[in-house]
Design an enzyme around this catalytic site. Structure first.
Site, PDB file in Angstrom:
ATOM      1  N   HIS A 202       0.895  -1.105   0.004  1.00 55.38           N
ATOM      2  CA  HIS A 202      -0.030  -0.036   0.066  1.00 55.38           C
ATOM      3  C   HIS A 202       0.877   1.235   0.003  1.00 55.38           C
ATOM      4  O   HIS A 202       1.691   1.145   0.986  1.00 55.38           O
ATOM      5  CB  HIS A 202      -0.778   0.117   1.351  1.00 55.38           C
ATOM      6  CG  HIS A 202      -2.264  -0.860   1.466  1.00 55.38           C
ATOM      7  ND1 HIS A 202      -1.916  -2.091   1.259  1.00 55.38           N
ATOM      8  CD2 HIS A 202      -3.423  -0.783   1.548  1.00 55.38           C
ATOM      9  CE1 HIS A 202      -3.054  -2.954   1.242  1.00 55.38           C
ATOM     10  NE2 HIS A 202      -3.816  -1.944   1.393  1.00 55.38           N
ATOM     11  N   GLU A 205      -2.118   6.114  -0.578  1.00 53.22           N
ATOM     12  CA  GLU A 205      -3.433   6.109  -0.334  1.00 53.22           C
ATOM     13  C   GLU A 205      -3.626   7.431   0.880  1.00 53.22           C
ATOM     14  O   GLU A 205      -4.390   8.452   0.215  1.00 53.22           O
ATOM     15  CB  GLU A 205      -3.764   4.853   0.696  1.00 53.22           C
ATOM     16  CG  GLU A 205      -5.369   4.912   1.153  1.00 53.22           C
ATOM     17  CD  GLU A 205      -5.362   3.615   1.965  1.00 53.22           C
ATOM     18  OE1 GLU A 205      -4.536   3.104   2.504  1.00 53.22           O
ATOM     19  OE2 GLU A 205      -6.721   3.380   2.190  1.00 53.22           O
ATOM     20  N   ASP A 283     -11.288  -3.535  -1.463  1.00 53.58           N
ATOM     21  CA  ASP A 283     -10.546  -3.340  -0.313  1.00 53.58           C
ATOM     22  C   ASP A 283     -11.049  -3.952   0.906  1.00 53.58           C
ATOM     23  O   ASP A 283     -10.672  -5.073   1.327  1.00 53.58           O
ATOM     24  CB  ASP A 283     -10.203  -1.707  -0.106  1.00 53.58           C
ATOM     25  CG  ASP A 283      -9.271  -1.330   0.730  1.00 53.58           C
ATOM     26  OD1 ASP A 283      -8.321  -2.085   1.125  1.00 53.58           O
ATOM     27  OD2 ASP A 283      -9.118   0.008   0.917  1.00 53.58           O
TER      28      ASP A 283
END
Ligand code: ADE
Ligand code: ZN
Length: 338
Positions: A202, A205, A283
């Site tokens: 990740h 974000e 997600d």
């Protein structure tokens, strides 16, 4: 509320064979299952009903979500719990025409509570096998390290995973991004790659575009999970496009966690048009108000995506997946023919 789409686009989205590449299995824990598992195990919850729990799903940012998400995980205690969690996701995904999923799990959330690594992985693997046998839905597991915890903790987790390596395809990096840069886990990722695990992370974000570059350069990731803040660095956008580095974007997650104010403001359409390998994913669908087809529908409606763009998004996911060439070619031509 998802705006209405023209019927041909509704039909196309329903018909597209989908590949899901950004899905936290703990994020598919629906309130009904939280309550049932809590009752079964005698776990005392802060919330007295399914409605009260669902009503708590109002998030100001990533951390406010993670606090509830980790609390919910406390009801997952034995192998059957992990099986039930995963088979429910696979069944729901199959209804959305997901044909392949590469799913994250967060072992540290469980091992820290005394649940063994083997308990988690055995339950997930049993569900993977059943999903393939029942629906032809194939899947892979990606073990995530929680980035708010230490490098030592991540190394200990990698060690616990050694007996189960044959069940794992990759490693990932998730949890609170701000203040936890990819470089914190450079040595763990080097060790994981040496063990044959494919790296993803990740990045971008809530964290800056610099974290995306850092994940590419220092962790050697092959995909970026989220990555939506890449457009703060035009040179990075050009590089992502030129290298076709996949971004596993999660539009309803971005909306729920206030990464974007409105879905109409989302940069997914612009990034797709700029030639990036953008994909659509869900997600943590139990928390964010929609599974993968809902994400396709909501994004298409908000951004005015046409059939060609929707097909490109589905084909990008096939391109980005860790699939054998024959299956990839077959899925790409199936999408072409729609
Ligand atoms: N864990 C579960 N969902 C996540 C997300 N969207 N970002 C970071 N960590 C997560
Ligand atoms: Zn995620």
């Amino acid at each position: 509320m998802i705006a209405a789409l023209p019927a041909p686009l509704e039909r196309l989205i329903a018909a597209l064979p989908k590949v899901e590449l950004h899905l936290h299995i703990e994020g598919t824990l629906e309130p009904e299952m939280v309550m049932a598992k809590a009752a079964h195990h005698g776990v005392d919850l802060r919330w007295g009903s399914v409605e009260a729990l669902r009503g708590a799903y109002q998030f100001a940012d990533l951390q406010s979500f993670l606090d509830i998400y980790y609390a919910g995980c406390d009801v997952l205690r034995d192998e059957q719990d992990f099986y039930d969690l995963a088979i429910a996701y696979f069944e729901r995904a199959h209804a959305d025409r997901v044909v392949h999923a590469e799913i994250f799990f967060d072992p540290q959330t469980h091992t820290a509570r005394g649940v063994a690594m083997g308990t988690v992985i055995d339950g997930l693997v049993r569900a993977q096998r059943d999903a393939e046998a029942r629906w032809g839905l194939t899947s892979k597991l990606i073990m995530c390290f929680l980035r708010h915890l230490s490098e030592d903790d991540a190394f200990a987790t990698l060690d616990l995973a050694r007996p189960y390596l044959h069940h794992l395809a990759g490693v990932g990096l998730d949890s609170g991004e701000r203040g936890n840069p990819p470089a914190k886990f450079e040595r763990v990722f080097t060790a994981a790659r040496a063990m044959g695990l494919t790296p993803v992370a990740h990045a971008g974000e809530e964290g800056p575009a610099a974290y995306i570059r850092e994940a590419l350069d220092r962790l050697a990731v092959v995909r970026i999970d989220h990555g939506v803040r890449c457009d703060e660095d035009p040179a990075l956008v050009d590089e992502l496009a030129a290298r076709r580095v996949p971004l596993t974007v999660c539009p309803l997650s971005n909306l729920k966690l206030c990464v974007v104010k409105d879905l109409a403001d989302h940069n997914l359409g612009r990034l797709l048009a700029a030639g990036l390998c953008v994909t659509i994913n869900s997600d943590d669908p139990a928390y964010f108000g929609g599974y993968i087809a809902d994400n396709y529908r909501a994004t298409a409606a908000a951004l005015g995506l046409d059939a060609a763009a929707l097909k490109q998004l589905a084909q990008n996911a096939v391109e980005a997946a860790w699939l054998p060439l024959t299956r990839r070619v077959q899925l790409l031509s199936e999408i072409d023919a729609l």
